[in-house]
Design a protein around this motif. Structure first.
Motif, short mmCIF file in Angstrom:
data_model
loop_
_atom_site.label_atom_id
_atom_site.label_comp_id
_atom_site.label_asym_id
_atom_site.label_seq_id
_atom_site.Cartn_x
_atom_site.Cartn_y
_atom_site.Cartn_z
N ALA A 132 0.86 -1.18 0.00
CA ALA A 132 0.00 0.00 0.00
C ALA A 132 0.90 1.22 0.00
O ALA A 132 1.94 1.22 0.64
CB ALA A 132 -0.89 -0.02 1.24
N SER A 133 0.48 2.25 -0.74
CA SER A 133 1.27 3.47 -0.71
C SER A 133 0.36 4.68 -0.55
O SER A 133 -0.82 4.63 -0.88
CB SER A 133 2.12 3.60 -1.98
OG SER A 133 1.30 3.75 -3.11
N ALA A 134 0.95 5.72 0.01
CA ALA A 134 0.23 6.98 0.19
C ALA A 134 1.21 8.10 -0.07
O ALA A 134 2.40 7.98 0.21
CB ALA A 134 -0.32 7.08 1.60
N GLU A 194 1.56 -2.92 4.43
CA GLU A 194 0.16 -2.61 4.68
C GLU A 194 0.07 -1.10 4.82
O GLU A 194 1.11 -0.42 4.91
CB GLU A 194 -0.32 -3.32 5.95
CG GLU A 194 0.51 -2.99 7.17
CD GLU A 194 0.14 -3.87 8.37
OE1 GLU A 194 -0.02 -3.30 9.44
OE2 GLU A 194 0.00 -5.08 8.20
N PRO A 195 -1.13 -0.52 4.81
CA PRO A 195 -1.23 0.93 4.93
C PRO A 195 -0.52 1.45 6.18
O PRO A 195 -0.65 0.88 7.26
CB PRO A 195 -2.73 1.19 4.99
CG PRO A 195 -3.33 0.01 4.28
CD PRO A 195 -2.43 -1.16 4.64
#
Length: 71
Positions: free
Chosen positions: A4-6, A50-51
């Motif tokens: 997951a990326s942000a 994971e986030p």
């Protein structure tokens, strides 16, 4: 394996040393697998298994001496 990326906006970075400091601090967060910092745009993309919680990223950026201004 999923990841997951942000992407966040960080203010106050002005040079390559700033980039390295932010990468180092954010990279210490448990579960982070990659940190990409774009000095020109102030964007920091955090990728993890994971986030990764925004609060953890904010704390790491502040520890580095900068401010998370947008998500």
């Amino acid at each position: 394996m999923t990841s997951a990326s942000a992407t966040y906006t960080v203010s106050g970075m002005t040079c390559g040393h700033c980039v390295g400091t932010v990468k180092s601090e954010v990279g210490k967060i448990a579960g982070v697998t990659a940190v990409d910092v774009d000095l020109a745009t102030g964007k920091v993309t955090v990728t993890g298994d994971e986030p990764i919680g925004e609060t953890l990223v904010r704390e790491a950026v502040e520890e580095a001496g900068y401010e998370l201004t947008a998500v």
